[in-house]
Design an enzyme around this catalytic site. Sequence first.
Site, PDB file in Angstrom:
ATOM      1  N   ASP A 209      -4.416   6.217   1.004  1.00 36.57           N
ATOM      2  CA  ASP A 209      -4.411   6.556   2.430  1.00 36.57           C
ATOM      3  C   ASP A 209      -3.064   6.208   3.041  1.00 36.57           C
ATOM      4  O   ASP A 209      -2.196   5.636   2.393  1.00 36.57           O
ATOM      5  CB  ASP A 209      -5.522   5.795   3.150  1.00 36.57           C
ATOM      6  CG  ASP A 209      -5.365   4.289   2.997  1.00 36.57           C
ATOM      7  OD1 ASP A 209      -4.618   3.681   3.785  1.00 36.57           O
ATOM      8  OD2 ASP A 209      -5.978   3.711   2.066  1.00 36.57           O
ATOM      9  N   ASP A 211      -2.883   4.168   5.796  1.00 34.91           N
ATOM     10  CA  ASP A 211      -3.225   3.103   6.742  1.00 34.91           C
ATOM     11  C   ASP A 211      -3.611   3.759   8.065  1.00 34.91           C
ATOM     12  O   ASP A 211      -4.472   4.626   8.069  1.00 34.91           O
ATOM     13  CB  ASP A 211      -2.064   2.103   6.866  1.00 34.91           C
ATOM     14  CG  ASP A 211      -2.510   0.733   7.337  1.00 34.91           C
ATOM     15  OD1 ASP A 211      -3.687   0.394   7.111  1.00 34.91           O
ATOM     16  OD2 ASP A 211      -1.695  -0.008   7.912  1.00 34.91           O
TER      17      ASP A 211
END
Length: 292
Positions: A209, A211
């Site tokens: 991802d 974040d």
Amino acid sequence: MTKAVLGIIGGSGIYDLPGLTDLREERIASPWGEPSDALRIGRIGGTKIVFLPRHGRGHAIPPSEINYRANIDVLKRAGVTDLVSLSACGSYRSELYPGLFVLIDQFVDRTVKRESSFFGRGCVAHVSFGHPVGPRLQQRLADAAKAEDIAFVKGGTLVAMEGPQFSSLAESLTYKSLGYDLIGMTAMPEAKLAREAEITYATVGMVTDYDCWHEDHGAVDVATVVKVLHGNAETAKRLVARLAADFPPEREPCPAGSHNALDNAIITAPEYRDAALLAKLDAVAGRVLKAA
């Protein structure tokens, strides 16, 4: 020469390591408490493999409650000389996209609740940690990734946060502005303890991802991470299999000094050392304590 034994710590999504022959499970007692799970010990080709799921099978242990000291201690007792950590992480750079593997070589420790050393009152030691990752082990991972056509980047800095919550936007923007590449919850104190135990350490940051800093992506959540984890886990297993297939039979000296990190690290005079602590250090520091 010391026989090379390859340890693998599986992070989120990696709770088993298929493909091991001569497989057995072993629970090794540690004076530091209970490790995350039983060790799974086997072989890939001629290389002995010791596998430990960091969060336990079923992912029952959160980052702050992992007994990192017991985990490293039992791996040491099982003969592990070289340790590869597989860890899910978030990215602070657009080019480090979900699904990419990053061979991290530096860490920033922002954890606060964890026991980060085997040493303490009664036996004080300070190991060199300027270069936390073993360069030769890292290069072997790079070679294995190339051979398997796995997308990766060699080098990067990971900031280790306490968790279990994901970052606030302010934290995410701060870490990005400081030039960090990745964020995770488990590299520390694992890497520090491996160095104290004279185990050569390298870590594969498996990006899941961005974040919460990226304007085109929503804030990270478990659903986001799990979508990427499954693909990362299968890729990681291919990486490990290739690494093991090409691994040297004897332990290689580490340019970062991990193989003899305790040679000049213990500062407490022998007559002032605590016997109870020394007994707990039998596996981690036995090489130097026996010579003292």
